[in-house]
Design a protein around this motif. Structure first.
Motif, PDB file in Angstrom:
ATOM      1  N   VAL A 158      53.670  36.718  29.431  1.00 56.08           N
ATOM      2  CA  VAL A 158      53.009  37.989  29.752  1.00 56.08           C
ATOM      3  C   VAL A 158      53.453  38.498  31.118  1.00 56.08           C
ATOM      4  N   LEU A 159      53.447  37.607  32.100  1.00 53.96           N
ATOM      5  CA  LEU A 159      53.887  38.012  33.444  1.00 53.96           C
ATOM      6  C   LEU A 159      55.381  37.738  33.584  1.00 53.96           C
ATOM      7  N   ASN A 160      56.060  38.582  34.327  1.00 57.51           N
ATOM      8  CA  ASN A 160      57.455  38.282  34.641  1.00 57.51           C
ATOM      9  C   ASN A 160      57.490  37.556  35.979  1.00 57.51           C
ATOM     10  N   ASP A 161      58.685  37.216  36.460  1.00 55.58           N
ATOM     11  CA  ASP A 161      58.813  36.454  37.710  1.00 55.58           C
ATOM     12  C   ASP A 161      58.128  37.147  38.876  1.00 55.58           C
ATOM     13  N   GLU A 162      58.272  38.469  38.900  1.00 53.69           N
ATOM     14  CA  GLU A 162      57.738  39.228  40.031  1.00 53.69           C
ATOM     15  C   GLU A 162      56.229  39.135  40.138  1.00 53.69           C
ATOM     16  N   THR A 163      55.566  39.055  38.975  1.00 54.71           N
ATOM     17  CA  THR A 163      54.102  39.074  38.988  1.00 54.71           C
ATOM     18  C   THR A 163      53.532  37.676  38.730  1.00 54.71           C
ATOM     19  N   SER A 164      54.413  36.681  38.747  1.00 52.23           N
ATOM     20  CA  SER A 164      54.035  35.311  38.392  1.00 52.23           C
ATOM     21  C   SER A 164      52.682  34.864  38.929  1.00 52.23           C
ATOM     22  N   ALA A 165      51.899  34.267  38.029  1.00 59.24           N
ATOM     23  CA  ALA A 165      50.554  33.805  38.385  1.00 59.24           C
ATOM     24  C   ALA A 165      50.587  32.593  39.308  1.00 59.24           C
ATOM     25  N   LEU A 166      51.765  31.933  39.378  1.00 57.52           N
ATOM     26  CA  LEU A 166      51.850  30.708  40.183  1.00 57.52           C
ATOM     27  C   LEU A 166      51.511  30.950  41.643  1.00 57.52           C
ATOM     28  N   PHE A 167      51.757  32.151  42.123  1.00 56.30           N
ATOM     29  CA  PHE A 167      51.568  32.425  43.546  1.00 56.30           C
ATOM     30  C   PHE A 167      50.283  33.191  43.836  1.00 56.30           C
ATOM     31  N   ASP A 168      49.430  33.304  42.842  1.00 55.60           N
ATOM     32  CA  ASP A 168      48.161  34.010  43.039  1.00 55.60           C
ATOM     33  C   ASP A 168      47.254  33.277  44.019  1.00 55.60           C
ATOM     34  N   SER A 169      46.358  34.050  44.647  1.00 56.73           N
ATOM     35  CA  SER A 169      45.245  33.436  45.340  1.00 56.73           C
ATOM     36  C   SER A 169      44.510  32.545  44.344  1.00 56.73           C
ATOM     37  N   PHE A 170      43.981  31.436  44.817  1.00 55.64           N
ATOM     38  CA  PHE A 170      43.152  30.490  44.045  1.00 55.64           C
ATOM     39  C   PHE A 170      43.961  29.511  43.235  1.00 55.64           C
ATOM     40  N   GLN A 171      45.240  29.822  42.889  1.00 54.34           N
ATOM     41  CA  GLN A 171      45.966  28.924  41.999  1.00 54.34           C
ATOM     42  C   GLN A 171      46.182  27.580  42.685  1.00 54.34           C
ATOM     43  N   ASP A 172      46.302  27.551  44.017  1.00 52.20           N
ATOM     44  CA  ASP A 172      46.444  26.266  44.704  1.00 52.20           C
ATOM     45  C   ASP A 172      45.347  26.104  45.756  1.00 52.20           C
ATOM     46  N   LEU A 174      44.346  28.156  47.817  1.00 46.17           N
ATOM     47  CA  LEU A 174      44.590  28.941  49.026  1.00 46.17           C
ATOM     48  C   LEU A 174      44.602  30.413  48.646  1.00 46.17           C
ATOM     49  N   LEU A 175      44.109  31.255  49.539  1.00 48.47           N
ATOM     50  CA  LEU A 175      44.248  32.691  49.320  1.00 48.47           C
ATOM     51  C   LEU A 175      45.711  33.063  49.527  1.00 48.47           C
ATOM     52  N   ALA A 176      46.137  34.168  48.918  1.00 53.25           N
ATOM     53  CA  ALA A 176      47.542  34.575  49.031  1.00 53.25           C
ATOM     54  C   ALA A 176      47.820  35.093  50.452  1.00 53.25           C
ATOM     55  N   PRO A 177      49.050  34.901  50.941  1.00 46.78           N
ATOM     56  CA  PRO A 177      49.409  35.398  52.271  1.00 46.78           C
ATOM     57  C   PRO A 177      49.601  36.917  52.246  1.00 46.78           C
ATOM     58  N   PRO A 178      49.660  37.557  53.450  1.00 44.62           N
ATOM     59  CA  PRO A 178      49.904  38.998  53.488  1.00 44.62           C
ATOM     60  C   PRO A 178      51.293  39.337  52.957  1.00 44.62           C
ATOM     61  N   VAL A 179      51.447  40.543  52.420  1.00 39.93           N
ATOM     62  CA  VAL A 179      52.758  40.991  51.927  1.00 39.93           C
ATOM     63  C   VAL A 179      53.098  42.346  52.540  1.00 39.93           C
ATOM     64  N   TYR A 180      54.379  42.645  52.613  1.00 39.97           N
ATOM     65  CA  TYR A 180      54.877  43.895  53.211  1.00 39.97           C
ATOM     66  C   TYR A 180      55.998  44.455  52.376  1.00 39.97           C
ATOM     67  N   THR A 181      56.192  45.784  52.447  1.00 39.24           N
ATOM     68  CA  THR A 181      57.379  46.393  51.836  1.00 39.24           C
ATOM     69  C   THR A 181      57.886  47.489  52.775  1.00 39.24           C
ATOM     70  N   ARG A 182      58.930  48.216  52.379  1.00 43.17           N
ATOM     71  CA  ARG A 182      59.497  49.236  53.260  1.00 43.17           C
ATOM     72  C   ARG A 182      58.481  50.329  53.625  1.00 43.17           C
ATOM     73  N   PRO A 183      58.563  50.944  54.771  1.00 38.12           N
ATOM     74  CA  PRO A 183      59.601  50.777  55.798  1.00 38.12           C
ATOM     75  C   PRO A 183      59.308  49.593  56.727  1.00 38.12           C
ATOM     76  N   VAL A 184      60.336  49.168  57.437  1.00 36.09           N
ATOM     77  CA  VAL A 184      60.213  48.049  58.373  1.00 36.09           C
ATOM     78  C   VAL A 184      59.243  48.401  59.497  1.00 36.09           C
ATOM     79  N   GLU A 185      59.214  49.691  59.861  1.00 33.04           N
ATOM     80  CA  GLU A 185      58.292  50.111  60.910  1.00 33.04           C
ATOM     81  C   GLU A 185      57.661  51.449  60.541  1.00 33.04           C
ATOM     82  N   PHE A 186      56.340  51.543  60.745  1.00 32.23           N
ATOM     83  CA  PHE A 186      55.606  52.776  60.446  1.00 32.23           C
ATOM     84  C   PHE A 186      54.568  52.970  61.544  1.00 32.23           C
ATOM     85  N   ARG A 187      54.642  54.092  62.257  1.00 32.85           N
ATOM     86  CA  ARG A 187      53.739  54.366  63.390  1.00 32.85           C
ATOM     87  C   ARG A 187      53.711  53.221  64.394  1.00 32.85           C
TER      88      ARG A 187
END
Ligand code: ADE
Length: 223
Positions: A158-172, A174-187
């Motif tokens: 059901v999930l592809n690699d990008e949405t993999s449940a293995l890295f979800d909060s609670f699966q180990d 631990l809550l999931a770490p913060p994530v970022y996407t473009r742009p590298v800098e904003f304000r």
């Protein structure tokens, strides 16, 4: 996996289960969800499904007969691994329960309303009672939608690699770490350098550290 849901409000379940990952799970044939309107199983006038409670007291109770008719007519076609009743006094849903339920074949879910269902249904048909949290909803439908989503996304393929449940909060735990996407800098707000470093070992260490810190700060009970 096949999931059947018995409810007095089938409309409430249509939308949450027909988008995004739930839609994909069903399109791929990994998940089959059937919603059954309880009123169709009532033999009473106006398709009545609830009645006053014995002993007095405010609030209606869902009657035995339409529910028994619904469950037994489904059981004649499908062998269920669990018959689940969504109720605020059930066992609180967590990731481990979702993981375990995702390994089953067929599930039947019953959504309660009003003051709940006649206790004899719980005594003689229900194999598992689940609450989605310590608050009272106006019915079990949203609880069932939450449960189907939590289970459905774990089904293989059901999930592809990008949405993999293995890295979800609670699966180990631990809550999931913060994530970022473009742009590298904003304000002037920058993405942490380590994520741009290309050093995968360092990135993994940083993510793990962030997950531990976040869990310590927000959910120390998980550690
Ligand atoms: N029905 C009403 N409240 C509920 C809850 N918290 N979880 C599951 N079903 C419910």
């Amino acid at each position: 996996m096949r999931i059947d849901i018995i409810t007095v409000l089938p409309e409430l379940l249509e939308s949450p289960l027909s988008h995004s990952i739930m839609k994909r799970a069903q399109a791929k044939g990994m998940l089959e969800v059937h919603v059954h309107p309880l009123r169709a199983y009532s033999s009473l006038k106006h398709n009545q499904v609830d009645d006053y409670q014995f002993g007095g007291g405010a609030g209606m109770v869902m009657m035995l007969e339409p529910i028994v008719n619904a469950i037994e007519s489904l059981q004649a076609k499908v062998k269920y691994d669990e018959i689940i009743y969504l109720t605020p006094d059930g066992e609180t849903l967590n990731q481990q329960m979702a993981n375990q339920l995702s390994l089953k074949g067929n599930l039947l879910m019953l959504c309660g309303h009003y003051k709940g269902i006649d206790q004899r249904i719980r005594d003689h048909f229900i194999t598992k009672e689940i609450s989605i949290g310590d608050y009272v909803l106006s019915g079990g439908e949203l609880g069932a939608a939450v449960l189907v989503d939590a289970i459905g996304r774990l089904l293989p393929g059901v999930l592809n690699d990008e949405t993999s449940a293995l890295f979800d909060s609670f699966q180990d735990n631990l809550l999931a770490p913060p994530v970022y996407t473009r742009p590298v800098e904003f304000r002037g707000w920058k993405v942490p350098d380590v994520l741009l470093s290309g050093d995968h070992k360092k990135i993994e260490e940083w993510r793990h550290q962030q997950a531990v810190e976040r869990t310590q700060a927000r959910r120390p009970d998980l550690l």
